[in-house]
Design a protein around this motif. Sequence first.
Motif, short mmCIF file in Angstrom:
data_model
loop_
_atom_site.label_atom_id
_atom_site.label_comp_id
_atom_site.label_asym_id
_atom_site.label_seq_id
_atom_site.Cartn_x
_atom_site.Cartn_y
_atom_site.Cartn_z
N LYS A 38 117.61 41.84 -0.51
CA LYS A 38 117.32 40.40 -0.40
C LYS A 38 116.60 39.92 -1.65
O LYS A 38 115.96 40.69 -2.35
CB LYS A 38 116.47 40.13 0.84
N ASN A 39 116.71 38.62 -1.90
CA ASN A 39 116.13 38.04 -3.10
C ASN A 39 114.65 37.72 -2.89
O ASN A 39 114.23 36.56 -2.82
CB ASN A 39 116.90 36.77 -3.49
N ASN A 40 113.84 38.79 -2.75
CA ASN A 40 112.40 38.59 -2.65
C ASN A 40 111.68 39.78 -3.27
O ASN A 40 112.26 40.86 -3.44
CB ASN A 40 111.96 38.39 -1.19
N LEU A 41 110.43 39.57 -3.59
CA LEU A 41 109.66 40.57 -4.33
C LEU A 41 109.48 41.86 -3.55
O LEU A 41 109.50 42.95 -4.13
CB LEU A 41 108.29 39.98 -4.70
N ASP A 42 109.32 41.75 -2.22
CA ASP A 42 109.13 42.96 -1.41
C ASP A 42 110.34 43.88 -1.48
O ASP A 42 110.19 45.11 -1.59
CB ASP A 42 108.86 42.57 0.05
N ASP A 43 111.54 43.31 -1.40
CA ASP A 43 112.76 44.12 -1.50
C ASP A 43 112.89 44.73 -2.89
O ASP A 43 113.33 45.89 -3.03
CB ASP A 43 113.99 43.28 -1.18
N GLU A 73 122.94 37.64 -1.33
CA GLU A 73 122.22 36.45 -1.80
C GLU A 73 122.29 36.36 -3.33
O GLU A 73 122.64 37.32 -4.01
CB GLU A 73 120.75 36.53 -1.37
N GLU A 123 113.41 38.12 -12.38
CA GLU A 123 112.34 38.66 -11.55
C GLU A 123 112.65 40.10 -11.16
O GLU A 123 111.76 40.96 -11.13
CB GLU A 123 112.14 37.80 -10.29
N ARG A 136 102.52 32.18 -11.10
CA ARG A 136 102.89 33.05 -9.97
C ARG A 136 102.15 34.37 -10.03
O ARG A 136 101.66 34.88 -9.00
CB ARG A 136 104.40 33.30 -10.00
#
Length: 504
Positions: free
Chosen positions: A145-150, A201, A207, A431
């Motif tokens: 997924k498109n998030n920092l945790d993943d 996604e 990032e 950020r």
Amino acid sequence: MLIYVNQFEILGHDSFSVALRTIAGWLKTVTKQHFTRDMLLSGEEFSFEKTKVRTFAASELAPAIYSILLSHPDRTVRGRQWITELGIKYEGDITTVSVLLETSDISTLVKDIPSTTRPKLVSFLLKNANLNPKTTVGLRTQKLKNNLDDFKALSFEVERSERNYPLVFVSNCKKDNQPLVDPNRLQEQLVGLAQVVYSEEEIDSWELEGVLTRQYSAWDGAINIIYPSFSRGYCYSRLLLRDTLTDVIQSNENLIQHVLSYITHTTNGYNKKRHFSPTDVRAKRQKDSRVQLKKRFVELSNDSEYQALAEEAFSQLEEQENVIEQLKEKYEYEINEQMLATIEAQEQLDKSKSDYHVLKLRFDDLQGNSSKKGNPILIFGNEKEKFKGEITDLVLDALNEYAKSQQANSRKRQLLNDVLENNSIDGTRERIIEELKQVFNNYNGVTSSMKSSLKAMGLEVVEDGNHNHLRFIDDNRYKVAFAKTPSDKRVGANIIRDIKAAII
């Protein structure tokens, strides 16, 4: 030529029967002949026109192991034989099936290079058998997924020292957010060998690169194969760029088989050491016979002198067997070292070729995504950005402050405002500061979780006496010192203040 080696564990009280039925079904599709359980375990040879099936058994002592060897000529290449070796080991409720596929050419006149392919038996096993999920990698794809945790979780998996299989990171093309190859079909071909990672996604590739680093990232249709570290502390990778993959497709080559060849090139050596071939089965049968013979001899012999001579002979055989095992271990070690050296040499060669393409893609990406118009006014110096937008945002901040100090309606202020209006702030710095506030909130000493979060931002903590120093990774020019144990509640806010002043 070795094409493919893999090994699967089947679970269940009837796992041995399931394995034999599956193999019999597969053999029927190849030979058009029905094989019974007794035929597969007989140790006999069966011939059907130009196809041969040979069986081997070593079942006197546990664990019982068997081998089946299928050989048949290539349908299109004259002088080439395809050989499939199957090893079967039955122990308790687990049956292990080892699969090896190779070709044998009659002479050097056979020039065609065989395509890397997965034996059809693997499809039969996936359909009929209950494969052990703990030992069978890639039973399903892994979605990102498109998030920092993943991104952090994927980074942890890349660096995990226990990982003994490649990761295949499939990225989407920017134009339609679709990959060049179907990840699920690719995973079917790589089951038991590698884990496919992909995303449905739209991924922020900048990032992602900030967390994974460029070496392990993939973008715009590229596929990155990340090999295990083999206990060396770092992982090699093979980046297949979109242009390369497009050339493969346009040349009518099977793209999935193309990727499979890069996987088997490194996994075949490791998996062949675990494979049990007809030679291994015969060796076990001979060893079982010696053990049984020695047992019977001890029980029946009354002549002590004759018994002593026989025991000396048995001892020499066992010593010879130990020497052979030591030579085998040495040979396997040398193969492993040679494989690692080959990967390293290929990695260096590929790196020099791909760096230019990677930088060009990134440059084109920046030009295509930028909303900025006109000609550039400044060029970068020798310092490289520690995070995206570090230098440009700093310059824009300085211009903004200087513009405010100029007289209203002056030419200087108008020129500076024009530049500022056409150059937007990236926002990565803000950020990172927000993430740092979360990391140092209620600070009560550095933890492993904090170190992991800081590493994802390109920062590290170095201990120095009673204090810690925060700095960029591998760059000790800029440091922020803070106590190992907090003295008051404001220590977290003070650390953030010092970081903003000295580092970020």
